[in-house]
Design a protein around this motif. Structure first.
Motif, PDB file in Angstrom:
ATOM      1  N   LEU A  46      23.469 -32.730 -15.134  1.00  0.00           N
ATOM      2  CA  LEU A  46      23.220 -32.347 -16.523  1.00  0.00           C
ATOM      3  C   LEU A  46      23.798 -30.960 -16.767  1.00  0.00           C
ATOM      4  N   SER A  47      24.137 -30.688 -17.998  1.00  0.00           N
ATOM      5  CA  SER A  47      24.599 -29.355 -18.362  1.00  0.00           C
ATOM      6  C   SER A  47      23.517 -28.660 -19.175  1.00  0.00           C
ATOM      7  N   GLY A  48      23.713 -27.385 -19.443  1.00  0.00           N
ATOM      8  CA  GLY A  48      22.758 -26.639 -20.243  1.00  0.00           C
ATOM      9  C   GLY A  48      22.737 -27.049 -21.701  1.00  0.00           C
ATOM     10  N   GLN A  49      23.647 -27.923 -22.127  1.00  0.00           N
ATOM     11  CA  GLN A  49      23.666 -28.400 -23.507  1.00  0.00           C
ATOM     12  C   GLN A  49      23.238 -29.861 -23.602  1.00  0.00           C
ATOM     13  N   ASP A  50      22.577 -30.353 -22.547  1.00  0.00           N
ATOM     14  CA  ASP A  50      22.018 -31.699 -22.549  1.00  0.00           C
ATOM     15  C   ASP A  50      20.520 -31.630 -22.839  1.00  0.00           C
ATOM     16  N   PHE A  51      19.944 -32.769 -23.242  1.00  0.00           N
ATOM     17  CA  PHE A  51      18.511 -32.815 -23.526  1.00  0.00           C
ATOM     18  C   PHE A  51      18.016 -34.225 -23.231  1.00  0.00           C
ATOM     19  N   PRO A  52      16.819 -34.355 -22.626  1.00  0.00           N
ATOM     20  CA  PRO A  52      16.291 -35.693 -22.323  1.00  0.00           C
ATOM     21  C   PRO A  52      15.803 -36.400 -23.584  1.00  0.00           C
ATOM     22  N   LEU A  53      15.966 -37.705 -23.587  1.00  0.00           N
ATOM     23  CA  LEU A  53      15.452 -38.522 -24.677  1.00  0.00           C
ATOM     24  C   LEU A  53      14.299 -39.403 -24.213  1.00  0.00           C
ATOM     25  N   LYS A  54      14.048 -39.431 -22.927  1.00  0.00           N
ATOM     26  CA  LYS A  54      12.951 -40.195 -22.338  1.00  0.00           C
ATOM     27  C   LYS A  54      12.169 -39.296 -21.382  1.00  0.00           C
ATOM     28  N   SER A  55      10.972 -39.713 -21.044  1.00  0.00           N
ATOM     29  CA  SER A  55      10.126 -38.920 -20.159  1.00  0.00           C
ATOM     30  C   SER A  55      10.558 -39.054 -18.706  1.00  0.00           C
ATOM     31  N   ALA A 227       6.600 -33.912 -26.722  1.00  0.00           N
ATOM     32  CA  ALA A 227       5.268 -33.411 -26.381  1.00  0.00           C
ATOM     33  C   ALA A 227       4.182 -34.363 -26.876  1.00  0.00           C
ATOM     34  N   SER A 228       4.324 -34.870 -28.089  1.00  0.00           N
ATOM     35  CA  SER A 228       3.339 -35.818 -28.615  1.00  0.00           C
ATOM     36  C   SER A 228       3.362 -37.118 -27.836  1.00  0.00           C
ATOM     37  N   ALA A 229       4.527 -37.508 -27.373  1.00  0.00           N
ATOM     38  CA  ALA A 229       4.625 -38.733 -26.580  1.00  0.00           C
ATOM     39  C   ALA A 229       3.949 -38.552 -25.228  1.00  0.00           C
ATOM     40  N   GLU A 230       4.126 -37.370 -24.622  1.00  0.00           N
ATOM     41  CA  GLU A 230       3.483 -37.107 -23.338  1.00  0.00           C
ATOM     42  C   GLU A 230       1.967 -37.131 -23.478  1.00  0.00           C
ATOM     43  N   ALA A 231       1.467 -36.586 -24.564  1.00  0.00           N
ATOM     44  CA  ALA A 231       0.027 -36.625 -24.804  1.00  0.00           C
ATOM     45  C   ALA A 231      -0.459 -38.058 -24.926  1.00  0.00           C
ATOM     46  N   ALA A 232       0.337 -38.904 -25.562  1.00  0.00           N
ATOM     47  CA  ALA A 232      -0.030 -40.320 -25.697  1.00  0.00           C
ATOM     48  C   ALA A 232      -0.052 -40.994 -24.331  1.00  0.00           C
ATOM     49  N   ARG A 246       7.040 -50.927 -23.868  1.00  0.00           N
ATOM     50  CA  ARG A 246       7.309 -50.647 -25.280  1.00  0.00           C
ATOM     51  C   ARG A 246       6.090 -50.972 -26.147  1.00  0.00           C
ATOM     52  N   VAL A 247       4.968 -50.301 -25.875  1.00  0.00           N
ATOM     53  CA  VAL A 247       3.797 -50.469 -26.727  1.00  0.00           C
ATOM     54  C   VAL A 247       4.065 -49.830 -28.085  1.00  0.00           C
ATOM     55  N   VAL A 248       4.488 -48.582 -28.050  1.00  0.00           N
ATOM     56  CA  VAL A 248       4.952 -47.893 -29.258  1.00  0.00           C
ATOM     57  C   VAL A 248       6.171 -47.088 -28.860  1.00  0.00           C
ATOM     58  N   PRO A 249       7.098 -46.875 -29.769  1.00  0.00           N
ATOM     59  CA  PRO A 249       8.316 -46.138 -29.409  1.00  0.00           C
ATOM     60  C   PRO A 249       8.039 -44.781 -28.779  1.00  0.00           C
ATOM     61  N   ALA A 250       6.954 -44.120 -29.200  1.00  0.00           N
ATOM     62  CA  ALA A 250       6.688 -42.784 -28.678  1.00  0.00           C
ATOM     63  C   ALA A 250       6.424 -42.793 -27.184  1.00  0.00           C
ATOM     64  N   LEU A 251       5.911 -43.906 -26.670  1.00  0.00           N
ATOM     65  CA  LEU A 251       5.610 -43.967 -25.245  1.00  0.00           C
ATOM     66  C   LEU A 251       6.852 -43.982 -24.385  1.00  0.00           C
ATOM     67  N   GLU A 252       8.007 -44.118 -25.004  1.00  0.00           N
ATOM     68  CA  GLU A 252       9.238 -44.128 -24.224  1.00  0.00           C
ATOM     69  C   GLU A 252       9.755 -42.725 -23.964  1.00  0.00           C
ATOM     70  N   CYS A 253       9.117 -41.715 -24.525  1.00  0.00           N
ATOM     71  CA  CYS A 253       9.616 -40.358 -24.424  1.00  0.00           C
ATOM     72  C   CYS A 253       8.584 -39.453 -23.759  1.00  0.00           C
TER      73      CYS A 253
END
Length: 268
Positions: A46-55, A227-232, A246-253
């Protein structure tokens, strides 16, 4: 870094975009990771200009469900990307903080086919061991040392000619929007807040590029979303129960942010 006993920052070395020094940096990182621990299973650059989209949890589960697979874009260079053949047909020299295009022609490696893709990859520990220690890699390394943008072709050429291709997936699992950019043909566009819906509803594990000077709002949005997905995820009552993918999309992150280059450790 003291609280993370499985992480290390290597001494800085000078690298240059388009030069073989980028390949050497990755090989150096792989070697050190192999020395540090026998527990990790996958290398993700990964580079410093990358970002995760999943947990991290999602990524770990995904890789555990796909053992042995190598995620790296690879296409035959002569037929699919002929406009890039000057990168290997001509001799390039990286020196004095520059890359010199000598214009000197040379033949390609005998009994070897050139492959090309992107720099980004998710490969297994076994491949890291192979590419850093197998003697058959040396002649490919010597050749690509004098090529241009070797980081987009060296690993693909090794894997497709002398590596294990049975589990190769032609995908780097990155969300990248390529746009025209003169001599180098294409470059990744910086994502903005206007891309938020696309980024949070896609299948890729990471996205690039991001530039906080151009749009900080998208970074804040993704941080809050993850952050909200992690709390879920933490709210699941019985941690022994398997969470349906895939219960809810947020759980994928999730909220864990990646930076730099390293390995994901998959714990049993």
């Amino acid at each position: 870094m003291q609280e993370f006993d499985n992480a290390e920052i290597l001494p800085a070395v000078r690298v240059m975009w388009g030069g073989f020094s980028l390949v050497e940096a990755e090989l150096r990182g792989m070697r050190r990771l192999l020395q540090m621990s026998a527990n990790w299973t996958h290398y993700i650059n990964l580079s410093g200009q990358d970002f995760p989209l999943k947990s991290q949890k999602y990524i770990s589960n995904f890789l555990n469900k796909n053992p042995g697979r190598q995620y790296i874009r690879a296409v035959p260079q002569r037929t699919k990307r002929p406009e890039t053949l000057n990168r290997i047909n001509d001799i390039f020299v990286e020196a004095f903080g520059r890359i010199f295009h000598t214009g000197i022609k040379r033949p390609y490696l005998r009994e070897t086919s050139p492959w090309i893709g992107t720099q980004w990859k998710i490969v297994g520990r076994k491949f890291c061991q192979f590419v850093t220690s197998d003697g058959r890699v040396d002649r490919i390394k010597r050749f690509y040392r004098y090529s241009f943008i070797a980081d987009e072709a060296f690993f693909q050429t090794v894997m497709m000619n002398i590596g294990d291709v049975n589990n190769l997936i032609n995908d780097d699992l990155r969300e990248i929007d390529w746009i025209p950019d003169g001599y180098i043909k294409l470059r990744p566009r910086n994502f903005t807040i206007g891309d938020a819906n696309m980024l949070t509803n896609g299948r890729n594990l990471f996205a690039r590029k991001f530039n906080i000077d151009e749009d900080l709002e998208i970074i804040k949005f993704l941080e809050d979303y993850l952050a909200s997905a992690e709390a879920a995820e933490r709210s699941v009552i019985d941690p022994a129960l398997r969470i349906v993918d895939r219960v809810v999309p947020a759980l994928e992150c999730a909220s864990e942010r990646f930076a730099g280059q390293g390995a994901v450790q998959i714990q049993p």
